[in-house]
Design a protein around this motif. Structure first.
Motif, PDB file in Angstrom:
ATOM      1  N   MET A 114     -13.134  17.360 -35.098  1.00 59.34           N
ATOM      2  CA  MET A 114     -12.523  16.094 -35.476  1.00 59.34           C
ATOM      3  C   MET A 114     -13.130  14.956 -34.662  1.00 59.34           C
ATOM      4  O   MET A 114     -13.563  15.153 -33.546  1.00 59.34           O
ATOM      5  N   MET A 115     -13.097  13.799 -35.200  1.00 58.96           N
ATOM      6  CA  MET A 115     -13.606  12.626 -34.490  1.00 58.96           C
ATOM      7  C   MET A 115     -12.591  12.163 -33.443  1.00 58.96           C
ATOM      8  O   MET A 115     -11.396  12.265 -33.650  1.00 58.96           O
ATOM      9  N   ALA A 116     -13.138  11.671 -32.362  1.00 63.05           N
ATOM     10  CA  ALA A 116     -12.268  11.108 -31.336  1.00 63.05           C
ATOM     11  C   ALA A 116     -11.633   9.822 -31.871  1.00 63.05           C
ATOM     12  O   ALA A 116     -12.218   9.116 -32.678  1.00 63.05           O
ATOM     13  N   VAL A 117     -10.443   9.572 -31.423  1.00 60.55           N
ATOM     14  CA  VAL A 117      -9.723   8.375 -31.828  1.00 60.55           C
ATOM     15  C   VAL A 117     -10.397   7.148 -31.219  1.00 60.55           C
ATOM     16  O   VAL A 117     -10.792   7.163 -30.050  1.00 60.55           O
ATOM     17  N   ALA A 118     -10.537   6.104 -32.014  1.00 63.04           N
ATOM     18  CA  ALA A 118     -11.118   4.854 -31.505  1.00 63.04           C
ATOM     19  C   ALA A 118     -10.266   4.342 -30.349  1.00 63.04           C
ATOM     20  O   ALA A 118      -9.054   4.552 -30.319  1.00 63.04           O
ATOM     21  N   GLY A 119     -10.914   3.688 -29.424  1.00 66.64           N
ATOM     22  CA  GLY A 119     -10.181   3.103 -28.305  1.00 66.64           C
ATOM     23  C   GLY A 119     -10.131   3.989 -27.076  1.00 66.64           C
ATOM     24  O   GLY A 119      -9.533   3.606 -26.075  1.00 66.64           O
ATOM     25  N   ILE A 120     -10.746   5.160 -27.131  1.00 69.87           N
ATOM     26  CA  ILE A 120     -10.777   6.032 -25.957  1.00 69.87           C
ATOM     27  C   ILE A 120     -11.914   5.575 -25.052  1.00 69.87           C
ATOM     28  O   ILE A 120     -13.049   5.422 -25.486  1.00 69.87           O
ATOM     29  N   GLU A 121     -11.568   5.333 -23.803  1.00 70.53           N
ATOM     30  CA  GLU A 121     -12.555   4.942 -22.801  1.00 70.53           C
ATOM     31  C   GLU A 121     -12.741   6.114 -21.847  1.00 70.53           C
ATOM     32  O   GLU A 121     -11.770   6.698 -21.384  1.00 70.53           O
ATOM     33  N   ILE A 122     -13.995   6.477 -21.587  1.00 68.82           N
ATOM     34  CA  ILE A 122     -14.304   7.492 -20.579  1.00 68.82           C
ATOM     35  C   ILE A 122     -14.814   6.742 -19.360  1.00 68.82           C
ATOM     36  O   ILE A 122     -15.738   5.936 -19.459  1.00 68.82           O
ATOM     37  N   ARG A 123     -14.199   6.992 -18.219  1.00 68.65           N
ATOM     38  CA  ARG A 123     -14.595   6.297 -16.996  1.00 68.65           C
ATOM     39  C   ARG A 123     -14.494   7.235 -15.809  1.00 68.65           C
ATOM     40  O   ARG A 123     -13.887   8.305 -15.894  1.00 68.65           O
ATOM     41  N   VAL A 124     -15.065   6.812 -14.704  1.00 65.79           N
ATOM     42  CA  VAL A 124     -14.998   7.583 -13.465  1.00 65.79           C
ATOM     43  C   VAL A 124     -13.560   7.556 -12.933  1.00 65.79           C
ATOM     44  O   VAL A 124     -12.875   6.526 -12.987  1.00 65.79           O
ATOM     45  N   PHE A 125     -13.131   8.682 -12.433  1.00 63.90           N
ATOM     46  CA  PHE A 125     -11.819   8.858 -11.812  1.00 63.90           C
ATOM     47  C   PHE A 125     -11.604   7.876 -10.662  1.00 63.90           C
ATOM     48  O   PHE A 125     -12.533   7.581  -9.917  1.00 63.90           O
ATOM     49  N   LYS A 126     -10.373   7.393 -10.549  1.00 66.12           N
ATOM     50  CA  LYS A 126      -9.945   6.579  -9.404  1.00 66.12           C
ATOM     51  C   LYS A 126      -8.759   7.291  -8.755  1.00 66.12           C
ATOM     52  O   LYS A 126      -8.004   7.983  -9.426  1.00 66.12           O
ATOM     53  N   GLU A 127      -8.555   7.065  -7.482  1.00 70.71           N
ATOM     54  CA  GLU A 127      -7.480   7.756  -6.764  1.00 70.71           C
ATOM     55  C   GLU A 127      -6.114   7.525  -7.416  1.00 70.71           C
ATOM     56  O   GLU A 127      -5.271   8.421  -7.432  1.00 70.71           O
ATOM     57  N   GLN A 128      -5.892   6.338  -7.990  1.00 67.69           N
ATOM     58  CA  GLN A 128      -4.584   6.073  -8.604  1.00 67.69           C
ATOM     59  C   GLN A 128      -4.367   6.881  -9.887  1.00 67.69           C
ATOM     60  O   GLN A 128      -3.260   6.880 -10.441  1.00 67.69           O
ATOM     61  N   ASP A 129      -5.402   7.608 -10.364  1.00 72.02           N
ATOM     62  CA  ASP A 129      -5.256   8.482 -11.539  1.00 72.02           C
ATOM     63  C   ASP A 129      -4.591   9.813 -11.193  1.00 72.02           C
ATOM     64  O   ASP A 129      -4.194  10.549 -12.089  1.00 72.02           O
ATOM     65  N   ILE A 130      -4.488  10.135  -9.915  1.00 70.35           N
ATOM     66  CA  ILE A 130      -4.009  11.465  -9.514  1.00 70.35           C
ATOM     67  C   ILE A 130      -2.651  11.818 -10.123  1.00 70.35           C
ATOM     68  O   ILE A 130      -2.501  12.910 -10.670  1.00 70.35           O
ATOM     69  N   PRO A 131      -1.632  10.966 -10.095  1.00 68.65           N
ATOM     70  CA  PRO A 131      -0.350  11.363 -10.708  1.00 68.65           C
ATOM     71  C   PRO A 131      -0.493  11.750 -12.188  1.00 68.65           C
ATOM     72  O   PRO A 131       0.112  12.740 -12.630  1.00 68.65           O
ATOM     73  N   ALA A 132      -1.298  11.015 -12.930  1.00 73.66           N
ATOM     74  CA  ALA A 132      -1.502  11.334 -14.348  1.00 73.66           C
ATOM     75  C   ALA A 132      -2.222  12.678 -14.496  1.00 73.66           C
ATOM     76  O   ALA A 132      -1.862  13.485 -15.368  1.00 73.66           O
ATOM     77  N   LEU A 133      -3.196  12.936 -13.636  1.00 73.59           N
ATOM     78  CA  LEU A 133      -3.925  14.205 -13.712  1.00 73.59           C
ATOM     79  C   LEU A 133      -3.025  15.378 -13.353  1.00 73.59           C
ATOM     80  O   LEU A 133      -3.094  16.438 -13.985  1.00 73.59           O
TER      81      LEU A 133
ATOM     82  N   ASN B 177     -22.104  15.898  -4.955  1.00 72.69           N
ATOM     83  CA  ASN B 177     -22.555  16.621  -6.142  1.00 72.69           C
ATOM     84  C   ASN B 177     -21.421  16.843  -7.146  1.00 72.69           C
ATOM     85  O   ASN B 177     -21.547  17.633  -8.076  1.00 72.69           O
ATOM     86  N   GLY B 178     -20.302  16.125  -6.939  1.00 72.45           N
ATOM     87  CA  GLY B 178     -19.140  16.303  -7.809  1.00 72.45           C
ATOM     88  C   GLY B 178     -18.922  15.119  -8.733  1.00 72.45           C
ATOM     89  O   GLY B 178     -19.333  13.997  -8.432  1.00 72.45           O
ATOM     90  N   VAL B 179     -18.277  15.408  -9.868  1.00 72.57           N
ATOM     91  CA  VAL B 179     -17.972  14.390 -10.862  1.00 72.57           C
ATOM     92  C   VAL B 179     -16.557  14.630 -11.378  1.00 72.57           C
ATOM     93  O   VAL B 179     -16.203  15.766 -11.716  1.00 72.57           O
ATOM     94  N   VAL B 180     -15.749  13.579 -11.415  1.00 65.78           N
ATOM     95  CA  VAL B 180     -14.459  13.618 -12.097  1.00 65.78           C
ATOM     96  C   VAL B 180     -14.400  12.387 -12.982  1.00 65.78           C
ATOM     97  O   VAL B 180     -14.569  11.263 -12.504  1.00 65.78           O
ATOM     98  N   ILE B 181     -14.199  12.617 -14.278  1.00 65.33           N
ATOM     99  CA  ILE B 181     -14.068  11.513 -15.224  1.00 65.33           C
ATOM    100  C   ILE B 181     -12.734  11.649 -15.945  1.00 65.33           C
ATOM    101  O   ILE B 181     -12.161  12.740 -16.017  1.00 65.33           O
TER     102      ILE B 181
END
Length: 155
Positions: free
Chosen positions: A1-20, A47-51
Motif C-alpha cells: 500500500m502507498m504511504a499516507v501523504a503528510g508523513i515526514e521521516i526525520r532524525v530522532f530527537k530526545e523528546q521523541d522518547i515517550p512516543a517511542l 555508527n547508529g541511526v534512529v529515525i
C-alpha cells in the motif's frame, strides 16, 4: 500500500522518547520492548541511526539500526498499530537503509520472530531473504536471520 501523504521521516530527537516507548508497549511483549536507554544509546553512537515517522507533529513509528563493519544491522522497526498496513514501515525501512548506506553499509541484516508474519512480509517485499533460523533467539521463541544484498555471511 502507498504511504499516507503528510508523513515526514526525520532524525530522532530526545523528546521523541515517550512516543517511542508507547509504540514499543503497543507493538512488543514487555520482555522484548526497548526502554529509554536503548534509544538513547543508539542515537548517540557514531555508527547508529534512529529515525521517526511523524504526521502532524505526532510520532507514529520509528526505525533504528547500526553499521557493523560492512553490514547495516536493522535493529528495530515499529509502527503504531493504528498506522500499520499503510506503507509507513516500508518507508521507514527504505530511509533507514539509505542512512546506513551513507555510513558505509554494503548490505543489510536483521532478526525477526518466525511468527511475525506481517514483518516478514514487509522485509521480503523489500528484498530480504531468510538466511537461517535462530533457535531460541527471542527468549525461547525462534527467529529468522534475514539478509539483503549480502553475498556471504561469515558469522
Amino acid at each position: 500500500m502507498m504511504a499516507v501523504a503528510g508523513i515526514e521521516i526525520r532524525v530522532f530527537k530526545e523528546q521523541d522518547i515517550p512516543a517511542l516507548l508507547e509504540i514499543e508497549r503497543e507493538c512488543f511483549p514487555p520482555d522484548l520492548a526497548y526502554d529509554r536507554a536503548v534509544f538513547e544509546e543508539l542515537s548517540t553512537m557514531s555508527n547508529g541511526v534512529v529515525i521517526v515517522a511523524e504526521v502532524g507533529g505526532r510520532v507514529i513509528g520509528y526505525a533504528a539500526g547500526v553499521v557493523e563493519g560492512s553490514y547495516g544491522h536493522v535493529v528495530s522497526i515499529a509502527v503504531a498499530p493504528s498506522w500499520q498496513g499503510r506503507g509507513v514501515g516500508s518507508l521507514l525501512l527504505e530511509k533507514l537503509e539509505e542512512k546506513l548506506r551513507g555510513l558505509g553499509a554494503a548490505c543489510f541484516v536483521l532478526e525477526v520472530a518466525v511468527d511475525n508474519e506481517r514483518a516478514i512480509r514487509l522485509y521480503t517485499k523489500r528484498g530480504y531473504r531468510v538466511a537461517r533460523v535462530l533457535k531460541g533467539y527471542y527468549g525461547g521463541r525462534d527467529g529468522f536471520l534475514m539478509v539483503k544484498g549480502c553475498l556471504y555471511l561469515n558469522e
